[in-house]
Design a protein around this motif. Structure first.
Motif, PDB file in Angstrom:
ATOM      1  N   UNK A 626       0.808  -1.217   0.000  1.00 26.13           N
ATOM      2  CA  UNK A 626       0.000   0.000   0.000  1.00 26.13           C
ATOM      3  C   UNK A 626       0.841   1.267   0.000  1.00 26.13           C
ATOM      4  N   UNK A 627       2.036   1.162   0.532  1.00 23.70           N
ATOM      5  CA  UNK A 627       2.877   2.372   0.594  1.00 23.70           C
ATOM      6  C   UNK A 627       4.109   2.249  -0.295  1.00 23.70           C
ATOM      7  N   UNK A 628       4.214   1.138  -1.026  1.00 26.92           N
ATOM      8  CA  UNK A 628       5.400   0.947  -1.862  1.00 26.92           C
ATOM      9  C   UNK A 628       5.521   2.018  -2.930  1.00 26.92           C
ATOM     10  N   UNK A 629       4.359   2.504  -3.418  1.00 25.19           N
ATOM     11  CA  UNK A 629       4.407   3.543  -4.437  1.00 25.19           C
ATOM     12  C   UNK A 629       5.032   4.821  -3.879  1.00 25.19           C
ATOM     13  N   UNK A 667       5.830  -6.808  -4.242  1.00 28.87           N
ATOM     14  CA  UNK A 667       4.796  -6.028  -3.549  1.00 28.87           C
ATOM     15  C   UNK A 667       4.143  -5.001  -4.474  1.00 28.87           C
ATOM     16  N   UNK A 668       4.768  -4.735  -5.602  1.00 31.31           N
ATOM     17  CA  UNK A 668       4.208  -3.759  -6.550  1.00 31.31           C
ATOM     18  C   UNK A 668       3.379  -4.476  -7.620  1.00 31.31           C
ATOM     19  N   UNK A 669       2.228  -3.929  -7.917  1.00 25.97           N
ATOM     20  CA  UNK A 669       1.444  -4.469  -9.019  1.00 25.97           C
ATOM     21  C   UNK A 669       1.170  -3.357 -10.037  1.00 25.97           C
ATOM     22  N   UNK A 670       0.534  -3.725 -11.130  1.00 26.59           N
ATOM     23  CA  UNK A 670       0.293  -2.785 -12.229  1.00 26.59           C
ATOM     24  C   UNK A 670      -0.504  -1.576 -11.754  1.00 26.59           C
ATOM     25  N   UNK A 671      -1.479  -1.824 -10.924  1.00 30.25           N
ATOM     26  CA  UNK A 671      -2.359  -0.742 -10.476  1.00 30.25           C
ATOM     27  C   UNK A 671      -1.608   0.284  -9.637  1.00 30.25           C
ATOM     28  N   UNK A 672      -0.735  -0.225  -8.751  1.00 32.61           N
ATOM     29  CA  UNK A 672       0.001   0.697  -7.874  1.00 32.61           C
ATOM     30  C   UNK A 672       1.042   1.491  -8.655  1.00 32.61           C
ATOM     31  N   UNK A 673       1.580   0.884  -9.698  1.00 29.23           N
ATOM     32  CA  UNK A 673       2.638   1.531 -10.461  1.00 29.23           C
ATOM     33  C   UNK A 673       2.110   2.558 -11.472  1.00 29.23           C
ATOM     34  N   UNK A 674       0.859   2.441 -11.811  1.00 31.05           N
ATOM     35  CA  UNK A 674       0.306   3.264 -12.884  1.00 31.05           C
ATOM     36  C   UNK A 674       0.557   4.769 -12.708  1.00 31.05           C
TER      37      UNK A 674
END
Length: 829
Positions: A626-629, A667-674
């Motif tokens: 949740x906070x990786x971004x 821990x990162x997915x496509x949605x968080x990286x967008x």
């Protein structure tokens, strides 16, 4: 009577010619005359009666004594032996001493000894000993003569003469003490001149003789003797050391004015208790026990109550140690003030043996002094503090044992003030060593009220943040001792102990120090009732992190607290995942591009290390995603911005490496990286062109992983314009990077999902084909194979275009194999 006169007169007539011949010039004549006299008198068969021999000696004594000065050694020897043997058999030989003694003085008692022969000097001194034996009390008349002789023979060059002179001196002292004490001091100087003789037997006998001379003579000489005896305690010969201990013990028991010398003699005897030889230890211990008992009896009225109501040994008393009797303890208490200052000087003396003896003596004194130590704590603590820095291991061990006794006998209220003052003023490992050992001897209930104050003192940055190995080791010993003695009492200060242990691990200079600290962390966990390490860290990690909230904003690469946080987060393992808010609150500001560059490199290294095992650290609770971004947006991307300089280059490498670890963690997915992917790709393009090989390599790997993750969700227009960066990297000087970029190319092509707009971006596709075909002819087979795979994938967009490009360049390639393979592949598809 008539018969007696006839026999003795007949004998005298028979030896008259021999006596006359004693004055002849011929040496053989004199020698035969002396032999004849002996043969016809002492050696006569049948033997003459004692009374007859006495009468004969009275007649021949003068010529025989004159022969003591004969030029011929053999004649002198015969004369001396004859008179000596006569004195052994006749009645009352004392009557002849007025004749004998002047001759002996003349031969032995002059400034320059007259008798040149060592053997004859020995014979004459043995004769003196015989005279003392048969004379008894009557010897006092000739005491002056004996003193004159002994003053010279005690310093004789011949060791045997020295030894016999010692025996003679002791015999005289015991025979007539009432007269001897007036002249006893005159023998002290010659005795001391022989106390360092090279033969240990001589040294031993001299010490024993001094014991008798002082015992039966004038005790004032003890002042002169003490320093010489002290030196003999360092003697290599156990017999010599034993003699010192024995003589000193007997003085303390029987010397008439011993009370005046207790403070000077006690150290000599007590030093023997810690001698390296068990036999000497036993002798010294036995004598000291007897001295104490006798002192009790002699002063029974003074401490009658103590004797009547003598308590048992205290419940808190050093183990495996026999408590000295009351007399010994009182003796030490009464004299400690006269001993302790000098002893503390000797314990830091420049001569190693002196320090060794002094340190061992200190332990014995403190064991006897018990709670009386309290009155002398200032010089004791100061001296022990200095001695703990000694290079001699045994000195340090004995001082540590002594410090432990302080804990047993002195109230913490007293010793803590002094030790705390030393710690604050010196900040040295020796003061911590003293503290650790004093605590070791302190009773648990008495230590408890001071635990907090002690911990706070040790946690002071001046102490706790030291990077010197000795201080760190002693700091750990203090913590270990505190837990060992305090047991569950330390729960109230568990946080401070935890903070100190983590700090030591962070600032360690040796691996052994870190291992010891980890062991103590395990012990702390047990004391606090935790079954696992995680429970300990769950309790103490957050408070320690919170303690940085007022200082982290000012940290730099050299700030010790940064290392402590680094170590804490690594050691905490899964507990980090429970404290993400606290951790990120420090990491984000500390990784701000405006912060110290070197410090940022260190923090990136920490973050990468945590991310490499994210499931067991940052993401242990599944919340880090949740906070990786935030990490990408606020930490990684800002630090990837290009700046000049080596440090800036190192930071970019660290930032890219951190991003790689983050992507690897899952821990990162496509949605968080967008929201951040476009900015990240922009910076990655720059990093892929870095001067630093590692930066380029990791950037290509990150780009590959990022393209695989985001795939078709990337902005297509930007995607079509991205290929030049990849082609450029295929020209990289590093073959490793070129192979990695080929994988990046594959990921890039996958992002189009087979829907490349060939009509609209025909020129781009032609550039891709041409660029890849150049590298298909690379000398390295690995690169050729990698590019072949890329072309097989890229050719799917426009097979005919690729075939056309291949036909135009295949004649230029070293081998047509790969070109033919591609043409065959796409013609058949």
């Amino acid at each position: 009577m008539a018969s007696f006169d006839q026999n003795s007169n007949a004998t005298l007539q028979g030896i008259a010619r021999h006596i006359n011949c004693l004055t002849e010039d011929n040496r053989n004549t004199r020698k035969k005359a002396l032999e004849g006299i002996r043969k016809d008198t002492l050696d006569r068969n049948p033997s003459l009666q004692v009374s007859e021999l006495t009468h004969i000696l009275s007649e021949i004594i003068k010529p025989l004594l004159k022969a003591f000065s004969d030029p011929v050694e053999k004649c002198r020897s015969l004369a001396i032996s004859t008179v000596k043997d006569y004195c052994k058999v006749i009645e009352k030989p004392v009557r002849f001493l007025p004749y004998i003694m002047p001759v002996l003085v003349q031969r032995l008692g002059q400034q320059d000894i007259t008798e040149p022969s060592e053997e004859l000097r020995l014979l004459l001194v043995e004769f003196c000993s015989d005279i003392v034996e048969f004379s008894g009390k009557d010897i006092h008349i000739f005491l002056d003569d004996f003193i004159k002789i002994l003053q010279r023979t005690l310093i004789d060059a011949y060791p045997e003469v020295k030894k016999e002179s010692c025996r003679c001196s002791s015999a005289i002292a015991k025979s007539v003490p009432e007269y001897f004490h007036m002249q006893s001091e005159t023998l002290i100087k010659p005795l001391l001149m022989s106390i360092t003789h090279q033969h240990s037997k001589v040294r031993t006998l001299v010490i024993q003789t001094i014991g008798d001379v002082i015992q039966y003579g004038n005790g004032k000489a003890v002042d002169t003797i003490v320093s010489h005896f002290a030196q003999r305690l360092f003697d290599d010969s156990p017999a010599v050391r034993k003699a010192v201990v024995t003589v000193t013990g007997h003085w303390l028991l029987d010397l008439p004015d011993r009370y005046s010398f207790h403070h000077k003699l006690m150290p000599l005897l007590l030093t023997g208790i810690s001698d390296t030889q068990p036999e000497i230890q036993e002798v010294a211990d036995s004598l000291w026990y007897d001295v104490g008992l006798k002192f009790e009896k002699e002063n029974e009225k003074d401490f009658k109550d103590k004797l009547d109501f003598e308590k048992e040994a205290p419940s808190h008393y050093p183990p495996n140690v026999e408590r000295p009797n009351l007399g010994c303890r009182v003796l030490v208490n009464r004299n400690l003030s006269k001993i302790v200052n000098g002893l503390m000087r000797d314990i830091v003396d420049w001569v190693a043996p002196t320090r060794l003896k002094s340190a061992s003596l200190l332990y014995v004194l403190l064991l006897n002094a018990e709670d009386y130590i309290t009155q002398h704590m200032t010089p004791l603590i100061s001296g022990m503090n200095k001695a703990c820095a000694d290079q001699e291991v045994q000195v340090v061990k004995d001082v540590q044992r002594s410090a432990e006794l302080v804990g047993y006998f002195v109230e913490p209220e007293v010793w803590w003030k002094l030790v705390q003052g030393n710690i604050k003023s010196t900040q040295s490992y020796t003061s911590l060593m003293i503290l650790a050992n004093i605590m070791k001897g302190t009773e648990r209930s008495k230590l408890k009220p001071y635990l907090s104050d002690i911990c706070c003192t040790l946690a002071n940055p001046d102490i706790c943040l030291s990077i010197t190995t000795p201080l760190q080791q002693q700091l750990l010993k203090c913590m270990g001792t505190m837990m060992e003695v305090g047991q569950t009492d330390v729960r109230d200060v568990g946080q401070i102990i935890f903070n100190v242990l983590i700090t030591v691990i962070a600032l360690k200079q040796t691996e052994s120090t870190a291992e010891e600290a980890h062991t103590l962390l395990g012990k702390l966990s047990e004391v606090e009732g935790f079954s696992t390490k995680d429970e300990l860290f769950r309790k103490h990690t957050k408070p320690l992190i919170n303690s940085f909230e007022d200082s982290y904003i000012m940290w730099n690469t050299h700030t010790p607290e940064r290392l402590v946080l680094d170590t804490l987060l690594i050691e905490s393992g899964p507990i980090v995942g429970e404290l993400l808010d606290e951790v990120m609150a420090i990491l984000v500001p500390c990784l701000d591009p405006k912060k110290d560059a070197e410090m940022r490199v260190k923090f990136f290294s920490l973050l990468s290390q945590l991310l490499m095992n994210a499931k067991e650290t940052l993401d242990s609770q599944g919340k880090f995603g949740d906070i990786s971004v935030i990490v990408v947006r606020d930490i990684v991307i800002p630090n990837m911005v290009w700046q000049a300089g080596r440090i800036a280059s190192a930071i970019r490498t660290s930032a890219v490496s951190c991003m790689w670890a983050l992507l690897q963690s899952g821990v990162l997915d496509k949605e968080k990286m967008q929201p951040v992917v476009e900015d990240l790709i922009t910076q990655l393009k720059t990093s892929m062109d870095s001067d630093n090989k590692n930066t380029r390599l990791v950037s290509c790997r990150v780009m590959t992983r990022l393209l695989e993750l985001m795939n078709s969700s990337l902005d297509q227009d930007n995607l079509y314009n991205f290929y030049p960066e990849l082609l450029k990297r295929l020209d990289d000087s590093s073959d490793e990077i070129r192979i990695v970029v080929s994988k990046t190319f594959l990921a890039y092509l996958e992002c189009f999902e087979g829907k490349y707009k060939v009509d609209q971006y025909r020129l781009h596709l032609e550039s891709i084909y041409k660029g890849l075909l150049v590298h298909l002819d690379d000398p390295d087979a690995k690169i050729q194979n990698s590019i072949l795979e890329v072309l097989k994938e890229a050719g799917k967009f426009s097979p005919q275009m690729l075939i056309t490009e291949i036909e135009g360049v295949k004649h230029k390639h070293r081998t047509n194999r790969y070109c033919e393979e591609l043409i065959k592949t796409f013609k058949s598809s």
